[in-house]
Design a protein around this motif. Structure first.
Motif, short mmCIF file in Angstrom:
data_model
loop_
_atom_site.label_atom_id
_atom_site.label_comp_id
_atom_site.label_asym_id
_atom_site.label_seq_id
_atom_site.Cartn_x
_atom_site.Cartn_y
_atom_site.Cartn_z
N ALA A 139 0.84 -1.20 0.00
CA ALA A 139 0.00 0.00 0.00
C ALA A 139 0.87 1.26 0.00
CB ALA A 139 -0.92 -0.01 1.21
N ARG A 140 1.92 1.25 0.81
CA ARG A 140 2.81 2.41 0.86
C ARG A 140 3.59 2.58 -0.43
NH1 ARG A 140 5.99 0.98 6.00
NH2 ARG A 140 7.12 2.92 5.70
N TRP A 141 3.98 1.45 -1.01
CA TRP A 141 4.69 1.49 -2.30
C TRP A 141 3.79 2.08 -3.36
CZ3 TRP A 141 3.59 -1.05 -6.94
CH2 TRP A 141 4.64 -1.09 -7.90
N GLU A 142 2.52 1.66 -3.37
CA GLU A 142 1.58 2.16 -4.38
C GLU A 142 1.41 3.66 -4.24
OE1 GLU A 142 -1.74 -0.41 -3.59
OE2 GLU A 142 -1.24 -1.75 -5.27
N ALA A 143 1.38 4.15 -3.02
CA ALA A 143 1.22 5.58 -2.80
C ALA A 143 2.44 6.34 -3.32
CB ALA A 143 1.02 5.86 -1.31
N MET A 144 3.64 5.82 -3.03
CA MET A 144 4.87 6.47 -3.51
C MET A 144 4.90 6.51 -5.03
SD MET A 144 7.76 4.87 -0.97
CE MET A 144 9.19 5.40 -1.84
N VAL A 145 4.57 5.36 -5.62
CA VAL A 145 4.62 5.26 -7.08
C VAL A 145 3.59 6.20 -7.71
CG1 VAL A 145 4.23 3.71 -9.04
CG2 VAL A 145 5.57 2.93 -7.10
N ALA A 146 2.38 6.20 -7.13
CA ALA A 146 1.33 7.05 -7.69
C ALA A 146 1.74 8.51 -7.65
CB ALA A 146 0.04 6.84 -6.91
N ASP A 147 2.41 8.90 -6.57
CA ASP A 147 2.85 10.29 -6.43
C ASP A 147 3.84 10.67 -7.52
OD1 ASP A 147 3.29 12.84 -4.90
OD2 ASP A 147 5.31 11.98 -4.81
N VAL A 148 4.83 9.82 -7.74
CA VAL A 148 5.84 10.12 -8.75
C VAL A 148 5.24 10.07 -10.16
CG1 VAL A 148 7.99 9.26 -9.81
CG2 VAL A 148 7.79 9.38 -7.32
N VAL A 149 4.39 9.08 -10.37
CA VAL A 149 3.74 8.96 -11.68
C VAL A 149 2.93 10.21 -12.00
CG1 VAL A 149 1.84 7.72 -12.85
CG2 VAL A 149 3.74 6.44 -11.85
N GLN A 150 2.26 10.73 -10.97
CA GLN A 150 1.45 11.92 -11.17
C GLN A 150 2.35 13.13 -11.49
OE1 GLN A 150 0.65 14.51 -8.47
NE2 GLN A 150 -0.82 15.54 -9.76
N ARG A 151 3.43 13.29 -10.74
CA ARG A 151 4.35 14.41 -10.97
C ARG A 151 5.00 14.30 -12.35
NH1 ARG A 151 9.01 15.41 -7.87
NH2 ARG A 151 9.03 13.39 -6.83
N ALA A 152 5.13 13.05 -12.82
CA ALA A 152 5.78 12.82 -14.11
C ALA A 152 4.80 12.94 -15.27
CB ALA A 152 6.44 11.44 -14.12
#
Lengths: 323, 100, 282
Positions: free
Chosen positions: C227-240
């Motif tokens: 769950a924490r990994w998904e949140a980190m990834v989603a954040d970077v994906v969004q910024r990218a």
């Protein structure tokens, strides 16, 4: 006033002052006045040195994926990484002379720039990693220790940093050789074969005899070079032969012998025709080395462009926010 | 910004200053190329602190550096040899009195 | 004549069954692993050995000099972590296998890395996205393991966490740079993300080995990690400015030695010199 001159005439007073500074052992810094020829010679010499470090990553990089132990794997990656760093220090030093690194990279990839001939030889066995560290880095150290006192400040400072790091490279190489020399018959044969292939090219690294080297005289006068090619080559041989004896290998020179009178190890005739062929571009790997560098550069174009584009977008955003 | 419009380069030049230990002055270590500040910091870290040479880093675009010109040296940099009153040795303190 | 052959074959089969009626032909319903702690640490070590090796393939071929140095640094760190972990694994196994023996003298089926890390590097986008997806997981995992009950593992975790945080900074910034860079870089990064997504599930799998190592004080909440990994990834994906791929069937098997065809070729290269001189020192 139109003058058809190949080089602009320089103020003799400035030139005299410059040469006095050199004679006094002063450091020349980027913003100091310097003769155009000094600037040109240094740009050529430094960029050639930088190119050598970068191209030099390839023959050794060739064996990273096959390094036979984790410790050797890490040491080799670290060494190649250091070489990239050295190239970087020297490119930055060259840029202080007023040239952009992009231009220097183009010169290398176009084939217009030279780099050390030794890197046009292939690395054919793991033992080459030992021999390159021992002989090639060994030769480079003999050259570089002297360059640490070069008259151009940024070059000398880069050399001091490099010399500090270089010593681990030679020791790592010699350690690899020692282990092989004490190893299995196959390992000993591997080592001897590598030495047979790299000995003469290592001697050629010091360049032709100074009588045949057009740039030497000028570079010596300006204290960019401090010793002649032949002096450095002899120093290297004297240092290295005892190390070879300690390994229990032979050097591929039937004429090699110790001269009591001079205390020098006297070596045989170097085949300069091989050297000039390699320098001209006809060595075993010249083409492959440049192709590899060109491929990396071309494939990297979109990455470099993306970073620039992103930075520009960030800059626009921050000015918008500020406004 | 479309790809084709960006001229291919090696990114802008940045000057790197490292601090060897807490409390020490920052010293010029060299330069790196980078497209943005974060990258300049990371590149500087990778190039200039591999052997534990620094605890802190500054990076500055080379274009932001303003340098004195060599010709300024005379008037600009006072040798101070004829101004002894700037140095502590010029002043006499009575014996026995602790000078901080 | 054919009829005779068939009859003869039938007789042979019957002879075998008659001789050894109790022969074990059906596999056991469940297999137990000899040394689950050894297997567990092997997984951690193999991930980093394989990934470190892959990243090291970039040496001398990076898109710019500074990046060549950065990638070498990452490769070096990972091989270092692998070395520590495989040494620990060898100690745990207690059969005298060193980190080098484990690295250079095991076949692909004996490797326990996740499939994600053995994939060929592809272009810079593929390498960086794979790196980011792994770095985010690794940082979270090491954070958890730095507090685990196994002293040796906790020590490795604490040290590796520091370096992996730096890797994560590097890879996440690059994902953003490329995602929000040019049209071409955006396209390449999105393609890489889409291609790699199906390999991410395996990172958070929980199996009998994970259950077994709880006895050694190693308890990782995989669901929480994910769950924490998904949140980190989603954040970077969004910024990218990228799009998170749709969920697809996950590829797995590495944790039990069922690899892609890529690993065999990679190991053939990696192991050739060591294997050509068995027993030699380097």
């Amino acid at each position: 006033m139109s003058q058809n001159l190949s080089a602009p005439t320089e103020d003799p007073a400035l030139l005299a002052a410059f040469e006095a500074r050199i004679a006094a052992g002063e450091s020349i810094e980027p913003k100091d006045w310097m003769p155009e020829r000094y600037r040109k010679q240094l740009t050529r010499m430094m960029s050639q040195h930088a190119h050598s470090e970068i191209v030099g990553m390839l023959p050794e990089g060739n064996w990273i994926t096959r390094a036979p132990s984790l410790r050797r794997k890490m040491s080799l990656i670290a060494k190649v990484q250091d070489e990239a760093g050295h190239g970087l220090y020297i490119y930055c030093g060259t840029e202080t002379l007023g040239v952009d690194r992009h231009e220097l990279v183009e010169q290398l990839l176009d084939g217009r720039a030279k780099y050390s001939s030794i890197f046009n030889y292939p690395t054919l066995s793991w033992a080459d990693m030992g021999v390159i560290g021992w002989l090639v880095d060994g030769a480079a150290i003999v050259n570089q220790t002297v360059l640490a006192k070069a008259s151009y400040g940024p070059y000398a400072r880069a050399m001091v940093r490099i010399c500090k790091e270089e010593n681990f490279h030679k020791r790592q190489g010699y350690e690899i050789c020692t282990v092989l020399a004490k190893g299995t018959p196959e390992q000993r044969a591997m080592l001897q074969d590598a030495v047979n292939r790299f000995w003469w090219p290592s001697l050629m690294m010091f360049g032709p005899s100074d009588t045949n080297s057009p740039n030497s005289a000028e570079l010596l006068k300006w204290r960019v070079k401090r010793k002649t090619n032949d002096e450095l080559r002899q120093r290297f041989v004297n240092l290295t032969v005892p190390q070879a004896i300690a390994l229990g290998i032979t050097l591929p020179d039937p004429d090699l012998h110790f001269a009591e009178a001079t205390g020098d190890w006297v070596f045989g005739e170097i085949d300069w025709s091989e050297f000039f062929e390699v320098v001209k571009g006809n060595g075993p790997c010249n083409r492959e080395r440049l192709e590899a560098r060109r491929a990396a550069h071309d494939e990297g174009a979109w990455v470099r462009a993306a970073a620039v584009a992103h930075a520009a977008k960030q800059a626009t955003r921050s000015t918008t926010v500020a406004a | 910004m479309p790809n084709g419009v960006i001229p291919d380069g090696q990114w802008p030049l940045w000057e790197v200053f490292t601090q060897g230990a807490r409390g020490q002055p920052f010293e010029h270590a060299g330069s790196v190329h980078a497209a943005d500040a974060e990258q300049a910091l990371q590149n500087a870290r990778d190039v200039y602190t591999r052997r534990g040479e620094a605890v802190n880093l500054w990076v500055v675009p080379s274009s932001a550096i303003v340098a004195s010109a060599p010709s300024d040296a005379g008037p600009f940099f006072d040798p101070g040899n004829d101004k002894p009153y700037r140095h502590p040795q010029f002043y006499v303190a009575p014996r026995g009195v602790r000078i901080f | 004549m054919a009829h005779d052959e068939e009859h003869h074959a039938e007789e042979e089969v019957r002879a075998v069954v008659n001789k050894a009626p109790a022969a074990v032909i059906a596999a056991a319903r469940t297999t137990t692993v000899d040394n689950p702690l050894f297997e567990y640490v092997l997984r951690l070590g193999d991930d980093r050995l394989v990934l470190g090796h892959r990243v090291s393939e970039w040496c001398g071929h990076g898109p710019i000099l500074e990046e060549d140095i950065a990638l070498s640094n990452i490769a070096l760190d990972f091989v270092g972590h692998a070395s520590s972990l495989l040494a620990l694994a060898g100690e745990i196994e207690g059969k005298g296998r060193s980190e080098d023996t484990l690295a250079y003298f095991r076949e692909a089926v004996a490797f326990r890395n996740a499939l994600l890390v053995e994939l060929p590097n592809g272009d810079f986008a593929f390498t960086i996205v794979r790196q980011f997806l792994f770095d985010a997981y690794s940082v979270l995992l090491w954070d958890a393991l730095s507090r685990c009950g196994h002293e040796g593992l906790a020590a490795v975790a604490t040290k590796s966490l520091k370096e992996d945080k730096y890797h994560l900074r590097h890879s996440s910034e690059w994902v953003v740079r490329l995602g929000d860079g040019t049209e071409e870089s955006h396209r390449r990064v999105q393609e890489a993300l889409d291609a790699l997504w199906r390999y991410t599930g395996e990172l958070f799998d929980h199996d009998a080995i994970d259950d077994a190592v709880a006895a050694h004080g190693i308890v990782v909440d995989h669901a929480g990690l994910k769950a924490r990994w998904e949140a980190m990834v989603a954040d970077v994906v969004q910024r990218a400015t990228l799009t998170l791929p749709l969920d697809a069937p996950m590829r797995r098997g590495g944790r039990v030695g069922r690899h892609t065809e890529h690993l065999g070729h990679m190991l053939a290269t990696m192991q050739i010199v060591a294997r050509s001189h068995p027993g030699a020192s380097w």
